[in-house]
Write an enzyme that holds these catalytic residues in place. Sequence first.
Site, short mmCIF file in Angstrom:
data_model
loop_
_atom_site.label_atom_id
_atom_site.label_comp_id
_atom_site.label_asym_id
_atom_site.label_seq_id
_atom_site.Cartn_x
_atom_site.Cartn_y
_atom_site.Cartn_z
N ASP A 53 -9.27 -10.01 -7.15
CA ASP A 53 -8.55 -8.89 -6.54
C ASP A 53 -7.52 -8.32 -7.51
OD1 ASP A 53 -9.87 -9.00 -4.19
OD2 ASP A 53 -8.26 -9.90 -3.03
N LYS A 75 -9.33 -4.38 -3.64
CA LYS A 75 -8.93 -3.22 -2.83
C LYS A 75 -7.67 -2.65 -3.45
CE LYS A 75 -12.02 -4.11 0.14
NZ LYS A 75 -13.11 -3.21 0.38
N MET A 189 1.24 -5.63 4.84
CA MET A 189 0.73 -4.26 4.71
C MET A 189 1.43 -3.31 5.69
SD MET A 189 -3.33 -5.04 4.23
CE MET A 189 -3.43 -6.55 5.17
C1 LIG Z 1 -4.58 -7.55 1.69
S1 LIG Z 1 -3.13 -8.46 2.10
C2 LIG Z 1 -3.54 -10.00 1.39
C3 LIG Z 1 -2.71 -11.13 1.90
C4 LIG Z 1 -3.02 -12.45 1.20
N1 LIG Z 1 -4.37 -12.88 1.51
C5 LIG Z 1 -2.02 -13.55 1.55
O1 LIG Z 1 -2.40 -14.54 2.18
O2 LIG Z 1 -0.88 -13.42 1.14
C6 LIG Z 1 -1.98 -7.76 0.98
C7 LIG Z 1 -0.57 -7.80 1.54
O3 LIG Z 1 -0.01 -9.09 1.34
C8 LIG Z 1 1.37 -8.99 1.11
N2 LIG Z 1 1.64 -9.52 -0.23
C9 LIG Z 1 0.76 -9.96 -1.13
N3 LIG Z 1 1.39 -10.45 -2.22
C10 LIG Z 1 2.70 -10.33 -1.98
C11 LIG Z 1 3.89 -10.68 -2.70
N4 LIG Z 1 3.83 -11.27 -3.89
N5 LIG Z 1 5.08 -10.41 -2.14
C12 LIG Z 1 5.17 -9.84 -0.93
N6 LIG Z 1 4.09 -9.49 -0.20
C13 LIG Z 1 2.88 -9.73 -0.71
C14 LIG Z 1 1.73 -7.52 1.22
O4 LIG Z 1 2.09 -7.27 2.57
C15 LIG Z 1 0.42 -6.87 0.86
O5 LIG Z 1 0.33 -5.56 1.38
#
Ligand SMILES: C[S@@+](CC[C@H](N)C(=O)[O-])C[C@H]1O[C@@H](n2cnc3c(N)ncnc32)[C@H](O)[C@@H]1O
Length: 265
Positions: A53, A75, A189
């Site tokens: 990803d 994505k 998100m």
């Molecule tokens: C498609 S989701 C994937 C979530 C991922 N599978 C998880 O368990 O963290 C993507 C969202 O995860 C959150 N996210 C991912 N990495 C992040 C980070 N390092 N800090 C804060 N939020 C994060 C944000 O809300 C972002 O829009």
Amino acid sequence: MTRLEHLAALLGEAPPELRPGHVWLVGAGPGDPSKLTLEALAGLAQAELLVHDELVDPRILALAPEGAERLFMGKRGGRPSAKQADIIAELVAAARAGRRVVRLKGGDPYVFGRGGEEALALAGAGIPCRVVPGLTAGLAGLAAAGIPATLRGVSQAVTLATAHAAEGAPDALDWAALARFGQPIVLYMAMRRLEAVVESLLSGGLPGETPAAVVRAATTPDQAVLEATLATLSGAVRAAGMEGPAVVVVGGIVSARKVLGNYGF
Ligand SMILES: C[S@@+](CC[C@H](N)C(=O)[O-])C[C@H]1O[C@@H](n2cnc3c(N)ncnc32)[C@H](O)[C@@H]1O
């Protein structure tokens, strides 16, 4: 020692084998390589094809063998991105060709990352798959900001939710019910819909003075934390020009940050 030998020494046994024709659906954690699990490292060290990803740190991608193929199929919010059907077709074709495949996703593969869909599709195609959990951003982000996800005496539950409905689907979340529930909410998100989400929670009855915070790019050098109340959150985020990736947390647990803020990282 090779990476696998190091791992074997740490695990006290041979690391699990990523076999030819198998897929490992691996969580890369929230960003920094220090948050990777040993099992994820074992998968990466054996990968012949790494399908990853966008939010995966290049230092994590570098843990696969030099000769491994790295394929970005992620994505990108609001920008052209790989279609889910194409990602699945790639994984199935590579496994059927006998390759050792790692599908690497940010955070935990089964938390808002469509890992569940990919696993179901692999199962449907008869491809053996191992799911390797990762540290999810909603929990790691809170720890990074010095906010305990649960706190005896303050909360009895925590809701992980997304403000992003499936493509073409209406928002199925009953925000008023979440507001009435009164327990902390951690939102993934949610940045692009923040105003609407805050409005729904307020009109659902959650008090405007409820503590709230945004944790952006948790565990990375770009990490930033903004603290506000539910009523002031959207304005503060706008004023700070804060953008995702970020988790939004609303609830009494945020107040613990006054004491525990320095315990974050
Ligand atoms: C498609 S989701 C994937 C979530 C991922 N599978 C998880 O368990 O963290 C993507 C969202 O995860 C959150 N996210 C991912 N990495 C992040 C980070 N390092 N800090 C804060 N939020 C994060 C944000 O809300 C972002 O829009």
